[in-house]
Design a protein around this motif. Sequence first.
Motif, PDB file in Angstrom:
ATOM      1  N   GLY A 191      44.502  48.331  58.940  1.00  0.00           N
ATOM      2  CA  GLY A 191      44.892  47.774  60.232  1.00  0.00           C
ATOM      3  C   GLY A 191      46.351  47.352  60.304  1.00  0.00           C
ATOM      4  N   HIS A 192      47.050  47.432  59.177  1.00  0.00           N
ATOM      5  CA  HIS A 192      48.481  47.107  59.145  1.00  0.00           C
ATOM      6  C   HIS A 192      49.229  48.235  58.444  1.00  0.00           C
ATOM      7  N   ASP A 193      50.355  48.546  58.936  1.00  0.00           N
ATOM      8  CA  ASP A 193      51.134  49.645  58.361  1.00  0.00           C
ATOM      9  C   ASP A 193      52.012  49.116  57.235  1.00  0.00           C
ATOM     10  N   CYS A 194      51.385  48.598  56.179  1.00  0.00           N
ATOM     11  CA  CYS A 194      52.144  48.064  55.041  1.00  0.00           C
ATOM     12  C   CYS A 194      51.259  48.041  53.798  1.00  0.00           C
ATOM     13  N   PRO A 195      51.876  48.134  52.629  1.00  0.00           N
ATOM     14  CA  PRO A 195      51.099  48.077  51.388  1.00  0.00           C
ATOM     15  C   PRO A 195      50.654  46.652  51.086  1.00  0.00           C
ATOM     16  N   ARG A 196      49.602  46.530  50.274  1.00  0.00           N
ATOM     17  CA  ARG A 196      49.177  45.206  49.822  1.00  0.00           C
ATOM     18  C   ARG A 196      50.215  44.652  48.845  1.00  0.00           C
ATOM     19  N   PRO A 197      50.398  43.337  48.804  1.00  0.00           N
ATOM     20  CA  PRO A 197      51.312  42.747  47.819  1.00  0.00           C
ATOM     21  C   PRO A 197      50.907  43.140  46.399  1.00  0.00           C
ATOM     22  N   SER A 198      51.860  43.228  45.513  1.00  0.00           N
ATOM     23  CA  SER A 198      51.594  43.707  44.148  1.00  0.00           C
ATOM     24  C   SER A 198      50.601  42.832  43.391  1.00  0.00           C
ATOM     25  N   ASP A 199      50.494  41.547  43.763  1.00  0.00           N
ATOM     26  CA  ASP A 199      49.571  40.643  43.075  1.00  0.00           C
ATOM     27  C   ASP A 199      48.238  40.480  43.801  1.00  0.00           C
ATOM     28  N   ASP A 200      48.005  41.287  44.834  1.00  0.00           N
ATOM     29  CA  ASP A 200      46.741  41.222  45.570  1.00  0.00           C
ATOM     30  C   ASP A 200      45.612  41.714  44.658  1.00  0.00           C
ATOM     31  N   PRO A 201      44.564  40.900  44.402  1.00  0.00           N
ATOM     32  CA  PRO A 201      43.477  41.316  43.505  1.00  0.00           C
ATOM     33  C   PRO A 201      42.643  42.469  44.037  1.00  0.00           C
ATOM     34  N   ARG A 202      42.909  42.876  45.291  1.00  0.00           N
ATOM     35  CA  ARG A 202      42.202  44.035  45.845  1.00  0.00           C
ATOM     36  C   ARG A 202      42.955  45.342  45.598  1.00  0.00           C
ATOM     37  N   ARG A 203      44.154  45.253  45.025  1.00  0.00           N
ATOM     38  CA  ARG A 203      44.923  46.445  44.684  1.00  0.00           C
ATOM     39  C   ARG A 203      44.389  47.081  43.405  1.00  0.00           C
ATOM     40  N   ILE A 204      44.656  48.371  43.256  1.00  0.00           N
ATOM     41  CA  ILE A 204      44.392  49.052  41.985  1.00  0.00           C
ATOM     42  C   ILE A 204      45.742  49.256  41.310  1.00  0.00           C
ATOM     43  N   ASN A 205      46.074  48.361  40.392  1.00  0.00           N
ATOM     44  CA  ASN A 205      47.306  48.498  39.616  1.00  0.00           C
ATOM     45  C   ASN A 205      47.015  49.057  38.228  1.00  0.00           C
ATOM     46  N   ASN A 206      45.880  48.665  37.693  1.00  0.00           N
ATOM     47  CA  ASN A 206      45.416  49.124  36.382  1.00  0.00           C
ATOM     48  C   ASN A 206      43.946  48.728  36.256  1.00  0.00           C
ATOM     49  N   GLY A 207      43.377  48.966  35.105  1.00  0.00           N
ATOM     50  CA  GLY A 207      41.992  48.560  34.871  1.00  0.00           C
ATOM     51  C   GLY A 207      40.971  49.542  35.410  1.00  0.00           C
ATOM     52  N   VAL A 208      39.756  49.069  35.596  1.00  0.00           N
ATOM     53  CA  VAL A 208      38.646  49.924  36.039  1.00  0.00           C
ATOM     54  C   VAL A 208      39.014  50.613  37.349  1.00  0.00           C
ATOM     55  N   LEU A 209      38.790  51.925  37.408  1.00  0.00           N
ATOM     56  CA  LEU A 209      39.234  52.706  38.557  1.00  0.00           C
ATOM     57  C   LEU A 209      38.303  52.565  39.760  1.00  0.00           C
ATOM     58  N   PHE A 210      37.008  52.717  39.539  1.00  0.00           N
ATOM     59  CA  PHE A 210      36.064  52.699  40.655  1.00  0.00           C
ATOM     60  C   PHE A 210      35.423  51.319  40.755  1.00  0.00           C
ATOM     61  N   ARG A 211      35.690  50.647  41.878  1.00  0.00           N
ATOM     62  CA  ARG A 211      35.300  49.249  42.040  1.00  0.00           C
ATOM     63  C   ARG A 211      34.431  49.064  43.275  1.00  0.00           C
ATOM     64  N   ARG A 212      33.909  47.853  43.397  1.00  0.00           N
ATOM     65  CA  ARG A 212      33.081  47.535  44.556  1.00  0.00           C
ATOM     66  C   ARG A 212      33.921  47.468  45.828  1.00  0.00           C
ATOM     67  N   VAL A 213      33.301  47.897  46.911  1.00  0.00           N
ATOM     68  CA  VAL A 213      33.977  47.932  48.209  1.00  0.00           C
ATOM     69  C   VAL A 213      33.329  46.901  49.120  1.00  0.00           C
ATOM     70  N   ALA A 214      34.145  46.227  49.937  1.00  0.00           N
ATOM     71  CA  ALA A 214      33.643  45.215  50.868  1.00  0.00           C
ATOM     72  C   ALA A 214      32.689  45.844  51.880  1.00  0.00           C
TER      73      ALA A 214
END
Length: 351
Positions: free
Chosen positions: A227-250
């Motif tokens: 709904g917004h034309d911008c990326p999530r902040p780098s520290d947003d816990p909903r981002r995929i920066n590393n770790g488990v690839l496939f996660r739960r979705v809201a």
Amino acid sequence: MSENIPVSAGFAHTYKHAVNEYFQDIFTKLPLNTQRAYVSDFNEFAIFCSQDGLAGFDDNMANNEHCIKRYVEVLCQSPLAYRTIKRRLSALSKFLGIAKLPNPLIQSVYLRDFIRLSLAENEKYQLSHAQAVPLTLDLLNTINERVIPDTLLEMRDLAIINLMFDALLRADELVRVRLEHVNKRSNTLLVLTSKADQTGKGSYRYLSSSTLAMIDEYINEANHEHGHDCPRPSDDPRRINNGVLFRRVANRGHALLPYNEAATGKHAATLHYSSIYRTWLRIARLAGIKEKITPHSGRVGGAVSLAENGATLPEMQLAGGWQSPDMPGHYGQQAAVGKGGMAKLAAKFKR
């Protein structure tokens, strides 16, 4: 040597003596394979307790009953075979007897009936699991042509299906895939946990460029504010920066739930088998596929497709991480039936 008997942190000192006595007088005299099986099965339970936030066995019957019930629920959601689950529960019963602790596996009518009914359902599941239709390349192409992902959930699901086909993954391997295991330069995936991998070294599997593109699309969507034309902040816990690839979705399917690598139990970072199973059901429904496809369909279908296109047994073994040629040979035989004498006869006489 008594430290080789696994005892979880919640176990009281008062009955460690019984465990040590059994270890010294009896356990070391058992066949090595039996020793390894007991230790392995109980360690699996101890790991489960830690991940689920349970203290483990103690001298309280209600606590022990609760721990085993939760363990049975999780085991019956896993791809483990019926016999494997029975063996693990037998190992727990043995340990409770050795430690002279209340044993609900013997003493609780409620737990015994719960286990019996749960395993009966599991046996039905295993039967349907064995009858799942292989997801061959033509069926996968049908899915990719028909399913145009509209939400993050659909992007994730489509990437999962294609990844499991390419890498011939089991569900328990898929849920442990991490972003850093995917190498786009070499089109490979490092699989660190595998039922057949006793060394722990892992194995490499091939990923197609189209699957890598789907993974990129899923990650980019996850890292973008819906709904917004911008990326999530780098520290947003909903981002995929590393770790488990496939996660739960809201719930609305447009954002990942906050990710916590250290979370355990129902909030653990990895998906459960039931989540992967529902992924396959959703994709089949979106693609209008009537055949029964399950998480194992990708591994079987990948092997059958390889055999149908002339792959050798060593090539199939490498693609699926099999140590023995038995299972690839079985799938090769399955593929060969469609090209055998009766198939040629039917084609000749248009049957």
